[in-house]
Design a protein around this motif. Structure first.
Motif, PDB file in Angstrom:
ATOM      1  N   LEU A  89       0.871  -1.176   0.000  1.00 20.22           N
ATOM      2  CA  LEU A  89       0.000   0.000   0.000  1.00 20.22           C
ATOM      3  C   LEU A  89       0.902   1.217   0.000  1.00 20.22           C
ATOM      4  O   LEU A  89       1.721   1.392   0.907  1.00 20.22           O
ATOM      5  CB  LEU A  89      -0.897   0.007   1.243  1.00 20.22           C
ATOM      6  N   ASP A  90       0.762   2.048  -1.017  1.00 14.52           N
ATOM      7  CA  ASP A  90       1.504   3.306  -1.083  1.00 14.52           C
ATOM      8  C   ASP A  90       0.722   4.331  -0.271  1.00 14.52           C
ATOM      9  O   ASP A  90      -0.306   4.850  -0.711  1.00 14.52           O
ATOM     10  CB  ASP A  90       1.654   3.758  -2.536  1.00 14.52           C
ATOM     11  N   LYS A  91       1.207   4.606   0.944  1.00 18.82           N
ATOM     12  CA  LYS A  91       0.486   5.473   1.874  1.00 18.82           C
ATOM     13  C   LYS A  91       0.518   6.941   1.457  1.00 18.82           C
ATOM     14  O   LYS A  91      -0.181   7.761   2.049  1.00 18.82           O
ATOM     15  CB  LYS A  91       1.011   5.264   3.282  1.00 18.82           C
ATOM     16  N   THR A  92       1.285   7.282   0.430  1.00 18.79           N
ATOM     17  CA  THR A  92       1.223   8.649  -0.095  1.00 18.79           C
ATOM     18  C   THR A  92      -0.024   8.824  -0.965  1.00 18.79           C
ATOM     19  O   THR A  92      -0.414   9.945  -1.268  1.00 18.79           O
ATOM     20  CB  THR A  92       2.475   9.012  -0.919  1.00 18.79           C
ATOM     21  N   ILE A  93      -0.635   7.706  -1.359  1.00 15.89           N
ATOM     22  CA  ILE A  93      -1.845   7.750  -2.182  1.00 15.89           C
ATOM     23  C   ILE A  93      -3.091   7.564  -1.328  1.00 15.89           C
ATOM     24  O   ILE A  93      -4.085   8.262  -1.497  1.00 15.89           O
ATOM     25  CB  ILE A  93      -1.792   6.684  -3.295  1.00 15.89           C
ATOM     26  N   SER A  94      -3.045   6.596  -0.400  1.00 13.87           N
ATOM     27  CA  SER A  94      -4.205   6.302   0.442  1.00 13.87           C
ATOM     28  C   SER A  94      -3.733   5.634   1.728  1.00 13.87           C
ATOM     29  O   SER A  94      -2.732   4.919   1.726  1.00 13.87           O
ATOM     30  CB  SER A  94      -5.180   5.385  -0.296  1.00 13.87           C
ATOM     31  N   GLU A  95      -4.470   5.835   2.796  1.00 18.99           N
ATOM     32  CA  GLU A  95      -4.167   5.186   4.079  1.00 18.99           C
ATOM     33  C   GLU A  95      -4.774   3.793   4.155  1.00 18.99           C
ATOM     34  O   GLU A  95      -4.490   3.049   5.085  1.00 18.99           O
ATOM     35  CB  GLU A  95      -4.679   6.044   5.241  1.00 18.99           C
ATOM     36  N   SER A  96      -5.621   3.442   3.186  1.00 13.53           N
ATOM     37  CA  SER A  96      -6.290   2.140   3.190  1.00 13.53           C
ATOM     38  C   SER A  96      -6.387   1.600   1.771  1.00 13.53           C
ATOM     39  O   SER A  96      -6.638   2.366   0.829  1.00 13.53           O
ATOM     40  CB  SER A  96      -7.699   2.284   3.772  1.00 13.53           C
ATOM     41  N   PRO A  97      -6.252   0.274   1.612  1.00 16.51           N
ATOM     42  CA  PRO A  97      -6.430  -0.295   0.275  1.00 16.51           C
ATOM     43  C   PRO A  97      -7.898  -0.378  -0.133  1.00 16.51           C
ATOM     44  O   PRO A  97      -8.206  -0.595  -1.306  1.00 16.51           O
ATOM     45  CB  PRO A  97      -5.817  -1.689   0.397  1.00 16.51           C
ATOM     46  N   ASN A  98      -8.815  -0.206   0.812  1.00 18.76           N
ATOM     47  CA  ASN A  98     -10.247  -0.189   0.528  1.00 18.76           C
ATOM     48  C   ASN A  98     -10.715  -1.395  -0.274  1.00 18.76           C
ATOM     49  O   ASN A  98     -11.502  -1.262  -1.198  1.00 18.76           O
ATOM     50  CB  ASN A  98     -10.647   1.098  -0.195  1.00 18.76           C
ATOM     51  N   SER A  99     -10.235  -2.553   0.034  1.00 21.50           N
ATOM     52  CA  SER A  99     -10.571  -3.843  -0.580  1.00 21.50           C
ATOM     53  C   SER A  99      -9.962  -4.062  -1.964  1.00 21.50           C
ATOM     54  O   SER A  99     -10.201  -5.091  -2.584  1.00 21.50           O
ATOM     55  CB  SER A  99     -12.085  -4.094  -0.620  1.00 21.50           C
ATOM     56  N   ASP A 100      -9.139  -3.142  -2.443  1.00 19.71           N
ATOM     57  CA  ASP A 100      -8.469  -3.340  -3.733  1.00 19.71           C
ATOM     58  C   ASP A 100      -7.586  -4.592  -3.726  1.00 19.71           C
ATOM     59  O   ASP A 100      -7.410  -5.242  -4.755  1.00 19.71           O
ATOM     60  CB  ASP A 100      -7.583  -2.140  -4.085  1.00 19.71           C
ATOM     61  N   GLU A 101      -7.051  -4.938  -2.549  1.00 24.53           N
ATOM     62  CA  GLU A 101      -6.134  -6.074  -2.470  1.00 24.53           C
ATOM     63  C   GLU A 101      -6.803  -7.380  -2.874  1.00 24.53           C
ATOM     64  O   GLU A 101      -6.168  -8.242  -3.481  1.00 24.53           O
ATOM     65  CB  GLU A 101      -5.502  -6.180  -1.078  1.00 24.53           C
ATOM     66  N   GLY A 102      -8.081  -7.539  -2.586  1.00 28.92           N
ATOM     67  CA  GLY A 102      -8.799  -8.756  -2.965  1.00 28.92           C
ATOM     68  C   GLY A 102      -8.953  -8.877  -4.471  1.00 28.92           C
ATOM     69  O   GLY A 102      -8.705  -9.941  -5.052  1.00 28.92           O
ATOM     70  N   PHE A 103      -9.363  -7.774  -5.102  1.00 32.81           N
ATOM     71  CA  PHE A 103      -9.482  -7.783  -6.569  1.00 32.81           C
ATOM     72  C   PHE A 103      -8.129  -8.079  -7.211  1.00 32.81           C
ATOM     73  O   PHE A 103      -8.018  -8.884  -8.128  1.00 32.81           O
ATOM     74  CB  PHE A 103      -9.967  -6.420  -7.098  1.00 32.81           C
ATOM     75  N   ALA A 104      -7.106  -7.405  -6.725  1.00 30.21           N
ATOM     76  CA  ALA A 104      -5.773  -7.524  -7.312  1.00 30.21           C
ATOM     77  C   ALA A 104      -5.215  -8.943  -7.146  1.00 30.21           C
ATOM     78  O   ALA A 104      -4.701  -9.536  -8.104  1.00 30.21           O
ATOM     79  CB  ALA A 104      -4.828  -6.503  -6.679  1.00 30.21           C
ATOM     80  N   ALA A 105      -5.317  -9.491  -5.939  1.00 32.41           N
ATOM     81  CA  ALA A 105      -4.773 -10.828  -5.692  1.00 32.41           C
ATOM     82  C   ALA A 105      -5.481 -11.874  -6.542  1.00 32.41           C
ATOM     83  O   ALA A 105      -4.834 -12.753  -7.129  1.00 32.41           O
ATOM     84  CB  ALA A 105      -4.881 -11.170  -4.211  1.00 32.41           C
ATOM     85  N   GLN A 106      -6.794 -11.792  -6.613  1.00 34.87           N
ATOM     86  CA  GLN A 106      -7.542 -12.758  -7.436  1.00 34.87           C
ATOM     87  C   GLN A 106      -7.146 -12.649  -8.902  1.00 34.87           C
ATOM     88  O   GLN A 106      -6.950 -13.660  -9.574  1.00 34.87           O
ATOM     89  CB  GLN A 106      -9.047 -12.552  -7.260  1.00 34.87           C
ATOM     90  N   LEU A 134      13.752  -6.064   1.895  1.00 30.24           N
ATOM     91  CA  LEU A 134      13.514  -5.473   0.571  1.00 30.24           C
ATOM     92  C   LEU A 134      13.901  -4.002   0.507  1.00 30.24           C
ATOM     93  O   LEU A 134      13.824  -3.401  -0.560  1.00 30.24           O
ATOM     94  CB  LEU A 134      12.050  -5.663   0.174  1.00 30.24           C
ATOM     95  N   GLN A 135      14.283  -3.428   1.639  1.00 29.32           N
ATOM     96  CA  GLN A 135      14.685  -2.019   1.727  1.00 29.32           C
ATOM     97  C   GLN A 135      13.610  -1.105   1.128  1.00 29.32           C
ATOM     98  O   GLN A 135      13.884  -0.231   0.309  1.00 29.32           O
ATOM     99  CB  GLN A 135      16.034  -1.800   1.047  1.00 29.32           C
ATOM    100  N   LEU A 136      12.379  -1.322   1.598  1.00 30.77           N
ATOM    101  CA  LEU A 136      11.247  -0.543   1.102  1.00 30.77           C
ATOM    102  C   LEU A 136      11.189   0.811   1.794  1.00 30.77           C
ATOM    103  O   LEU A 136      11.548   0.927   2.964  1.00 30.77           O
ATOM    104  CB  LEU A 136       9.941  -1.309   1.364  1.00 30.77           C
ATOM    105  N   PRO A 137      10.706   1.826   1.088  1.00 38.23           N
ATOM    106  CA  PRO A 137      10.538   3.132   1.738  1.00 38.23           C
ATOM    107  C   PRO A 137       9.483   3.059   2.838  1.00 38.23           C
ATOM    108  O   PRO A 137       8.582   2.215   2.796  1.00 38.23           O
ATOM    109  CB  PRO A 137      10.076   4.049   0.603  1.00 38.23           C
ATOM    110  N   GLY A 138       9.582   3.942   3.796  1.00 41.95           N
ATOM    111  CA  GLY A 138       8.646   3.982   4.917  1.00 41.95           C
ATOM    112  C   GLY A 138       7.215   4.248   4.508  1.00 41.95           C
ATOM    113  O   GLY A 138       6.290   3.950   5.262  1.00 41.95           O
ATOM    114  N   THR A 139       6.998   4.786   3.328  1.00 44.97           N
ATOM    115  CA  THR A 139       5.639   5.071   2.847  1.00 44.97           C
ATOM    116  C   THR A 139       4.953   3.840   2.279  1.00 44.97           C
ATOM    117  O   THR A 139       3.783   3.903   1.921  1.00 44.97           O
ATOM    118  CB  THR A 139       5.672   6.164   1.768  1.00 44.97           C
ATOM    119  N   MET A 140       5.675   2.720   2.192  1.00 46.48           N
ATOM    120  CA  MET A 140       5.113   1.482   1.649  1.00 46.48           C
ATOM    121  C   MET A 140       4.797   0.518   2.788  1.00 46.48           C
ATOM    122  O   MET A 140       5.662   0.170   3.582  1.00 46.48           O
ATOM    123  CB  MET A 140       6.081   0.799   0.681  1.00 46.48           C
TER     124      MET A 140
END
Length: 188
Positions: A89-106, A134-140
């Protein structure tokens, strides 16, 4: 046919580790996720691809594989995934995935299945450890890890018995997944 694809799309937890998945295939499956619905069309999901044995080996110990199979610590060497997609989740875009993760994973798993591969959605993760590896940025923020590979197990769907929804393995290591009957889930 979509029905056949969905019936074949199971949670696979053992793979032919020696069969690799090229980055281009994984990117095509992620593209299916990109084209899937997104709440408010915000599209806050990002993806980290791991398809090298070195990075996969670092991710593997930080995943829990099957809550109902208490005696099983996950796939043995040789049966581990040949790739992972870390959904973020890119927290610079949204604080919540709002169920997008289910659509995407499927979408990702259906694409993988259509190409002869399979996977497992894993949400029981040592997120801090994987984030650091993975040395991800703190916003991820890590939402899930999708393990991918050539399935090396038989998974069967069966009717629920005595109300028990727990999946299990028999003596031949066939993975059984009980599903509720259609008439039990439609309320009208």
């Amino acid at each position: 046919m979509i029905k056949d694809l969905i019936q074949r799309n199971r949670s696979y937890r053992r793979f032919v580790q020696s069969i690799s998945i090229d980055r281009e295939s994984i990117e095509q499956w992620i593209n299916l996720a990109r084209l899937s619905p997104s709440a408010r069309n915000a599209q806050p999901l990002k993806y980290y691809i791991s398809n090298t044995p070195e990075i996969n080996a670092k991710i593997f110990p930080h995943l829990a594989w099957a809550g109902y199979l208490k005696e099983w610590d996950g796939p043995a060497e040789g049966e581990r995934p040949s790739a992972y997609i870390v959904m973020l989740l890119d927290k610079t875009i949204s604080e919540s995935p709002n169920s997008d993760e289910g659509f995407a994973a499927q979408s990702i798993l259906l694409g993988a299945n259509e190409d002869g591969f399979g996977g497992c959605i894993i949400k029981s993760i040592n997120k801090r450890a994987v984030h650091d590896i993975l040395q991800l940025p703190g916003t991820m923020e890590i939402i899930m890890v999708i393990a991918l590979g050539k399935p090396n197990e038989k998974v069967v769907i069966e009717e629920i018995k005595d109300g028990d929804t727990k999946y299990w393995r028999d003596e031949q290591e066939t993975h059984h997944v009980p599903k509720r009957a259609l008439q039990d889930i439609i309320i009208s």
